[in-house]
Design a protein around this motif. Structure first.
Motif, PDB file in Angstrom:
ATOM      1  N   ILE A 110       0.800  -1.227   0.000  1.00 12.53           N
ATOM      2  CA  ILE A 110       0.000   0.000   0.000  1.00 12.53           C
ATOM      3  C   ILE A 110       0.835   1.280   0.000  1.00 12.53           C
ATOM      4  O   ILE A 110       0.547   2.206  -0.740  1.00 12.53           O
ATOM      5  N   LEU A 111       1.848   1.349   0.842  1.00  8.37           N
ATOM      6  CA  LEU A 111       2.559   2.643   0.923  1.00  8.37           C
ATOM      7  C   LEU A 111       3.982   2.503   1.441  1.00  8.37           C
ATOM      8  O   LEU A 111       4.386   1.441   1.936  1.00  8.37           O
ATOM      9  N   GLY A 112       4.728   3.613   1.296  1.00 10.17           N
ATOM     10  CA  GLY A 112       6.089   3.672   1.819  1.00 10.17           C
ATOM     11  C   GLY A 112       6.119   4.600   3.020  1.00 10.17           C
ATOM     12  O   GLY A 112       5.370   5.568   3.087  1.00 10.17           O
ATOM     13  N   SER A 113       7.000   4.281   3.972  1.00 10.54           N
ATOM     14  CA  SER A 113       7.083   5.158   5.151  1.00 10.54           C
ATOM     15  C   SER A 113       8.369   4.883   5.930  1.00 10.54           C
ATOM     16  O   SER A 113       9.209   4.081   5.513  1.00 10.54           O
ATOM     17  N   GLY A 114       8.500   5.554   7.040  1.00 11.13           N
ATOM     18  CA  GLY A 114       9.686   5.340   7.874  1.00 11.13           C
ATOM     19  C   GLY A 114       9.818   6.445   8.898  1.00 11.13           C
ATOM     20  O   GLY A 114       8.966   7.331   8.994  1.00 11.13           O
ATOM     21  N   LEU A 115      10.928   6.373   9.649  1.00 14.25           N
ATOM     22  CA  LEU A 115      11.217   7.454  10.598  1.00 14.25           C
ATOM     23  C   LEU A 115      12.041   8.505   9.857  1.00 14.25           C
ATOM     24  O   LEU A 115      12.970   8.153   9.118  1.00 14.25           O
ATOM     25  N   VAL A 116      11.686   9.763  10.055  1.00 12.68           N
ATOM     26  CA  VAL A 116      12.366  10.830   9.308  1.00 12.68           C
ATOM     27  C   VAL A 116      13.875  10.771   9.587  1.00 12.68           C
ATOM     28  O   VAL A 116      14.310  10.707  10.742  1.00 12.68           O
ATOM     29  N   HIS A 117      14.662  10.760   8.506  1.00  7.67           N
ATOM     30  CA  HIS A 117      16.119  10.660   8.619  1.00  7.67           C
ATOM     31  C   HIS A 117      16.642  11.863   9.409  1.00  7.67           C
ATOM     32  O   HIS A 117      16.267  13.011   9.104  1.00  7.67           O
ATOM     33  N   PRO A 118      17.518  11.622  10.402  1.00  4.45           N
ATOM     34  CA  PRO A 118      18.027  12.752  11.199  1.00  4.45           C
ATOM     35  C   PRO A 118      18.622  13.853  10.330  1.00  4.45           C
ATOM     36  O   PRO A 118      18.490  15.043  10.636  1.00  4.45           O
ATOM     37  N   ARG A 119      19.254  13.462   9.219  1.00  6.03           N
ATOM     38  CA  ARG A 119      19.869  14.467   8.356  1.00  6.03           C
ATOM     39  C   ARG A 119      18.800  15.385   7.739  1.00  6.03           C
ATOM     40  O   ARG A 119      19.013  16.570   7.530  1.00  6.03           O
ATOM     41  N   VAL A 120      17.618  14.812   7.436  1.00  6.80           N
ATOM     42  CA  VAL A 120      16.519  15.598   6.862  1.00  6.80           C
ATOM     43  C   VAL A 120      16.011  16.597   7.908  1.00  6.80           C
ATOM     44  O   VAL A 120      15.755  17.767   7.615  1.00  6.80           O
ATOM     45  N   LEU A 121      15.923  16.129   9.159  1.00 10.71           N
ATOM     46  CA  LEU A 121      15.511  17.034  10.240  1.00 10.71           C
ATOM     47  C   LEU A 121      16.508  18.178  10.359  1.00 10.71           C
ATOM     48  O   LEU A 121      16.135  19.354  10.389  1.00 10.71           O
ATOM     49  N   GLU A 122      17.785  17.818  10.394  1.00 10.97           N
ATOM     50  CA  GLU A 122      18.834  18.833  10.576  1.00 10.97           C
ATOM     51  C   GLU A 122      18.845  19.848   9.436  1.00 10.97           C
ATOM     52  O   GLU A 122      18.976  21.047   9.651  1.00 10.97           O
ATOM     53  N   MET A 123      18.665  19.346   8.191  1.00  9.62           N
ATOM     54  CA  MET A 123      18.692  20.257   7.041  1.00  9.62           C
ATOM     55  C   MET A 123      17.562  21.279   7.107  1.00  9.62           C
ATOM     56  O   MET A 123      17.658  22.373   6.556  1.00  9.62           O
ATOM     57  N   SER A 124      16.476  20.901   7.805  1.00  7.30           N
ATOM     58  CA  SER A 124      15.357  21.843   7.935  1.00  7.30           C
ATOM     59  C   SER A 124      15.453  22.636   9.224  1.00  7.30           C
ATOM     60  O   SER A 124      14.506  23.319   9.623  1.00  7.30           O
ATOM     61  N   GLY A 125      16.598  22.516   9.912  1.00 10.89           N
ATOM     62  CA  GLY A 125      16.823  23.311  11.114  1.00 10.89           C
ATOM     63  C   GLY A 125      16.201  22.727  12.369  1.00 10.89           C
ATOM     64  O   GLY A 125      15.943  23.446  13.338  1.00 10.89           O
ATOM     65  N   ILE A 126      15.936  21.432  12.364  1.00  8.98           N
ATOM     66  CA  ILE A 126      15.342  20.807  13.553  1.00  8.98           C
ATOM     67  C   ILE A 126      16.411  19.973  14.278  1.00  8.98           C
ATOM     68  O   ILE A 126      17.141  19.196  13.647  1.00  8.98           O
ATOM     69  N   ASP A 127      16.487  20.137  15.578  1.00 10.72           N
ATOM     70  CA  ASP A 127      17.474  19.427  16.400  1.00 10.72           C
ATOM     71  C   ASP A 127      17.083  17.956  16.502  1.00 10.72           C
ATOM     72  O   ASP A 127      16.129  17.589  17.195  1.00 10.72           O
ATOM     73  N   SER A 128      17.877  17.092  15.804  1.00 14.32           N
ATOM     74  CA  SER A 128      17.492  15.675  15.723  1.00 14.32           C
ATOM     75  C   SER A 128      17.777  14.919  17.022  1.00 14.32           C
ATOM     76  O   SER A 128      17.379  13.770  17.180  1.00 14.32           O
ATOM     77  N   SER A 129      18.507  15.586  17.981  1.00 18.34           N
ATOM     78  CA  SER A 129      18.720  14.901  19.265  1.00 18.34           C
ATOM     79  C   SER A 129      17.508  15.135  20.174  1.00 18.34           C
ATOM     80  O   SER A 129      17.311  14.446  21.172  1.00 18.34           O
ATOM     81  N   LYS A 130      16.697  16.115  19.823  1.00 20.39           N
ATOM     82  CA  LYS A 130      15.532  16.428  20.653  1.00 20.39           C
ATOM     83  C   LYS A 130      14.232  15.942  20.004  1.00 20.39           C
ATOM     84  O   LYS A 130      13.319  15.482  20.682  1.00 20.39           O
ATOM     85  N   TYR A 131      14.183  16.087  18.695  1.00 21.11           N
ATOM     86  CA  TYR A 131      12.932  15.755  17.997  1.00 21.11           C
ATOM     87  C   TYR A 131      13.120  14.575  17.057  1.00 21.11           C
ATOM     88  O   TYR A 131      14.195  14.366  16.502  1.00 21.11           O
ATOM     89  N   SER A 132      12.037  13.823  16.902  1.00 20.84           N
ATOM     90  CA  SER A 132      12.050  12.726  15.937  1.00 20.84           C
ATOM     91  C   SER A 132      10.674  12.691  15.273  1.00 20.84           C
ATOM     92  O   SER A 132       9.745  13.354  15.721  1.00 20.84           O
TER      93      SER A 132
END
Ligand code: DAH
Length: 350
Positions: free
Chosen positions: A285-307
């Motif tokens: 049906i679909l593709g999914s996953g946990l957002v890659h830490p690098r993607v979070l970081e590139m958007s300015g989100i602290d990947s050690s705090k948020y997932s």
């Protein structure tokens, strides 16, 4: 002569009363009161009368004339009113008659699937997000961990407009745009993003150069794989029936880690194996996953705090599976004989 006048009066009144139309009535007016009528005749003969008779006959003649014209006037009013009533009656509108049906159309099958899915997520507190269809290479690829030259770009043959802009190949760029602008003071990110996407594919029964996707994204503190699994289970049951089970298979997407593909137990055979599930008992049906830490970081989100987790699915695939549509082109060629089979339940027959 008095006798004559009386008979004349009687006759006239009788005829006037029987008159059935204004035309007949007018003829009677001419007949009795006109220049060539009996009244004029009688008046002419007055000269021959004695002086005693003259005033008597004169008075009677006036009386008869007045009586006849009054009767005609009343009769005329009566006839006119009757004619008006008849006209009103014939022109009256029966408001209880059923009206003519105006064909108003209904939502397209694809729109119905998209609405059903987005409604469900809005019910779970998601916000609908949108992004441009003419997208920057940066959001469509780079910010999603697909740098220039990355081999995974080949999975999505693209329509480039300039070196840095293209028709988006997926709704995933809306993830990057949303994350970039988000302030966690306003709570976690929970978005659902339906929209059109484009790929340089040759159209056939299962491919279309333009199709739709629905993207989901949740980012916050302590978002785990268990949240993703729970959300996908709800989605599968909502769209394909309460007794659906889900299965997650390892997969690869550059913007998620780990990445999975979700299958549902076949709704046609219940998992035993049939044509719909190609004998496997499961349907992808679909593709999914946990957002890659690098993607979070590139958007300015602290990947050690948020997932977070993300998923992307194709409404065309859902529509085709659910309603047994064998060719994706049916969804785009707008043959009314096809579309009319999927009149939205809430709209009823039209
Ligand atoms: N964008 C992917 C595609 O078009 C689908 C997808 C996969 C979206 C995984 C996601 C995801 O958000 O996590 O193939």
């Amino acid at each position: 002569m008095l006798k004559q006048l009386e008979t004349l009066e009687k006759e006239a009144i009788q005829e006037i009363e029987q008159a059935e139309s204004l035309k007949v009535l007018n003829d009677l007016r001419v007949k009795y009161l006109g220049k060539k009528g009996p009244m004029t005749e009688i008046m002419k003969q007055m000269g021959k009368l004695s002086n005693e008779e003259k005033p008597l006959v004169g008075a009677k003649a006036n009386e008869v004339r007045t009586e006849i014209s009054t009767k005609i006037k009343y009769k005329q009013e009566g006839l006119e009113e009757a004619a008006l009533m008849k006209q009103l009656e014939s022109e009256s509108i029966d408001v209880t008659l059923p009206g003519t049906k105006i064909p108003t159309g209904t939502t397209h099958l694809l729109t119905q699937v998209i609405d059903e899915l987005t409604d469900m997520f809005v019910g779970m507190g998601y916000r609908i997000a949108e992004g441009p269809e003419v997208e920057l290479d940066y959001y469509n690829f780079e910010a999603l961990n697909l740098p220039k030259g990355h081999p995974a770009r080949d999975m999505q043959d693209s329509f480039y407009i300039t070196e840095n802009t293209l028709l988006r190949t997926q709704t995933s760029p809306v993830q990057a745009r949303t994350m970039e602008n988000h302030d966690f003071k306003n709570g976690p990110i929970k978005i659902i993003c339906p929209g059109k996407v484009y790929r340089r594919d040759n159209d056939d029964a299962t491919h279309s150069h333009q199709f739709t996707q629905i993207e989901g994204l949740v980012v916050g503190e302590n978002i785990t794989f268990a949240d993703l699994k729970g959300t996908l289970t709800v989605l599968a049951k909502h769209m394909f029936g309460e007794d659906r089970e889900i299965r997650l298979r390892p997969s690869f997407f550059p913007f998620t880690e780990p990445s999975v593909e979700m299958d549902i137990s076949c709704f046609a055979c219940g998992g035993e194996g049939c044509r719909t599930c190609k004998g496997t008992g499961w349907i992808e049906i679909l593709g999914s996953g946990l957002v890659h830490p690098r993607v979070l970081e590139m958007s300015g989100i602290d990947s050690s705090k948020y997932s977070g987790f993300a998923f992307g699915l194709g409404p065309e695939r859902v529509a085709m599976l659910k309603y047994g549509v064998d060719d994706i082109r049916h969804l785009y060629t707008n043959d009314l004989r096809f579309s009319k089979q999927f009149i939205a339940k809430e709209m009823g027959e039209r």
